[in-house]
Design a protein around this motif. Structure first.
Motif, mmCIF file in Angstrom:
data_model
loop_
_atom_site.group_PDB
_atom_site.id
_atom_site.type_symbol
_atom_site.label_atom_id
_atom_site.label_comp_id
_atom_site.label_asym_id
_atom_site.label_seq_id
_atom_site.Cartn_x
_atom_site.Cartn_y
_atom_site.Cartn_z
ATOM 1 N N ILE A 205 0.739 -1.099 -0.034
ATOM 2 C CA ILE A 205 0.017 0.066 0.276
ATOM 3 C C ILE A 205 0.898 1.443 -0.060
ATOM 4 C CG2 ILE A 205 -1.641 1.305 1.443
ATOM 5 C CD1 ILE A 205 -2.917 -1.350 2.253
ATOM 6 N N ALA A 206 2.091 1.145 0.698
ATOM 7 C CA ALA A 206 2.699 2.510 0.817
ATOM 8 C C ALA A 206 3.514 2.375 -0.490
ATOM 9 C CB ALA A 206 4.014 2.066 2.005
ATOM 10 N N LEU A 207 3.905 1.721 -1.265
ATOM 11 C CA LEU A 207 4.254 1.812 -2.464
ATOM 12 C C LEU A 207 3.296 2.540 -3.631
ATOM 13 C CD1 LEU A 207 6.695 -1.550 -2.911
ATOM 14 C CD2 LEU A 207 7.286 0.905 -2.372
ATOM 15 N N VAL A 208 2.165 1.856 -3.487
ATOM 16 C CA VAL A 208 1.254 2.690 -4.443
ATOM 17 C C VAL A 208 0.837 3.915 -4.185
ATOM 18 C CG1 VAL A 208 -1.240 2.335 -4.936
ATOM 19 C CG2 VAL A 208 -0.009 0.234 -4.856
ATOM 20 N N LEU A 209 0.756 4.148 -2.795
ATOM 21 C CA LEU A 209 0.748 5.768 -2.462
ATOM 22 C C LEU A 209 1.783 6.512 -2.902
ATOM 23 C CD1 LEU A 209 -0.736 5.739 1.225
ATOM 24 C CD2 LEU A 209 -1.954 6.465 -0.904
ATOM 25 N N ALA A 210 3.238 5.945 -2.913
ATOM 26 C CA ALA A 210 4.405 6.642 -3.090
ATOM 27 C C ALA A 210 4.214 6.978 -4.755
ATOM 28 C CB ALA A 210 5.379 5.947 -2.762
#
Length: 326
Positions: A205-210
């Motif tokens: 999820i953090a990578l998608v947001l980034a």
């Protein structure tokens, strides 16, 4: 923050996460569950993220200065990107580390009713927060699918809260699974595996947001519907005969920069051209109210020059005839 719904969703998520974090830490102290510890840290990270979003919305409202003539609207994107970093490091990487440690050194859970009770309470609280975020998102989502909304939304707050709440709900299910299997098999390794799955989910999820907030930071154009409205509004068919090429860029979620070269008639006087530009700017602002900074350059359109090839500066995806500059 312009979208009151975005602020409402953030405040709802912040309240839910603070109460959930406290309950999870208590459950961890009584049970020793690593899944509970990972989930507690996850809720703390989410609470901090909501604080960052609120701070970014507040700082973005500052008036433009000489040093920053287009204002501070992009601060919302910066704080949205910081959220992805916090979620990756504090939430995801900590959970992965804790999961590996529990798998290496498993131990049975004590007072199992604490983690189970807190997880059920957390599912209810996160479900309320997620429902609020979905309700507020529907007000601006229109006909877009949820995936399209996450990818195309220019305001970062609602997509961030949606992904955080969705990840939290999935993480709670994983934690319940890990705790349940650990209790059923009397093997603490399952608790560690559940924690490892939670960490992996948070990192994804953090990578998608980034990726999404990085695109906003680089500067995204207006949506296709807004671009079409701007093109239509700029042309009056009398003095302004066409848009030769155009560029748009979001200076913030509710601030749009429009720069275009417009075709005027060759025999118009300077006064007529100036009046036509003023009128075109007024029509554009009426059609797309977030178009705050508009720069229109008049030129003479040449059909001969247009047949020479596409204008390299033409709006991507838009009409490609080249201007004849004089």
């Amino acid at each position: 923050m312009s979208a009151q719904g975005g602020t409402k969703a953030i405040v709802a998520a912040l309240g839910a996460n603070l109460s959930i974090a406290a309950a999870k830490f208590v459950a961890f102290l009584f049970s020793g569950s690593s899944s509970m510890l990972a989930e507690a840290v996850h809720s703390v990270a989410d609470s901090g993220n909501q604080g960052l979003l609120l701070l970014g919305g507040k700082r973005a409202q500052r008036a433009a200065t000489e040093e920053h003539p287009f204002g501070y609207g992009r601060e919302r994107y910066i704080y949205g990107f910081l959220v992805s970093i916090v979620l990756f490091s504090v939430g995801g990487m900590f959970a992965v580390y804790e999961g590996f440690e529990k798998i290496k050194d498993p131990h049975p859970l004590d007072d199992w009713y604490w983690p189970v009770g807190v997880l059920v309470f957390s599912v209810v609280a996160e479900g309320f927060s997620f429902r609020t975020a979905m309700k507020e998102s529907n007000a601006t989502r229109g006909s877009m699918s949820w995936t399209e909304f996450i990818r195309r939304a220019k305001a970062p707050e609602l997509p961030v809260v949606l992904l955080e709440d969705f990840g939290a709900l999935i993480g709670l299910v994983l934690a319940l699974g890990g705790v349940g299997l650990a209790l059923g098999t009397h093997n603490g390794v399952w608790d560690g595996i559940g924690t490892l799955c939670i960490g992996t989910l948070l990192i994804v999820i953090a990578l998608v947001l980034a990726v999404e907030t990085k695109s906003l930071l680089l500067g995204e154009s207006a949506g296709a519907e807004q671009v079409a409205k701007i093109r239509e509004a700029a042309v009056d068919g009398d003095t302004v005969t066409r848009v030769i090429h155009m560029r748009t860029q979001h200076l913030g979620p509710e601030e749009l920069l429009v720069a275009a070269k417009i075709a005027v008639r060759h025999d118009d006087t300077a006064a007529e051209v100036a009046a036509a530009i003023d009128a075109a700017e007024a029509r554009i602002r009426e059609a797309v109210p977030i178009a705050r900074a508009i720069y229109l350059e008049p030129d003479i359109y040449s059909e001969t020059a247009a047949t020479a090839g596409d204008d390299p500066a033409a709006t991507p995806g838009g009409p490609g005839p080249a201007p004849a500059s004089h």
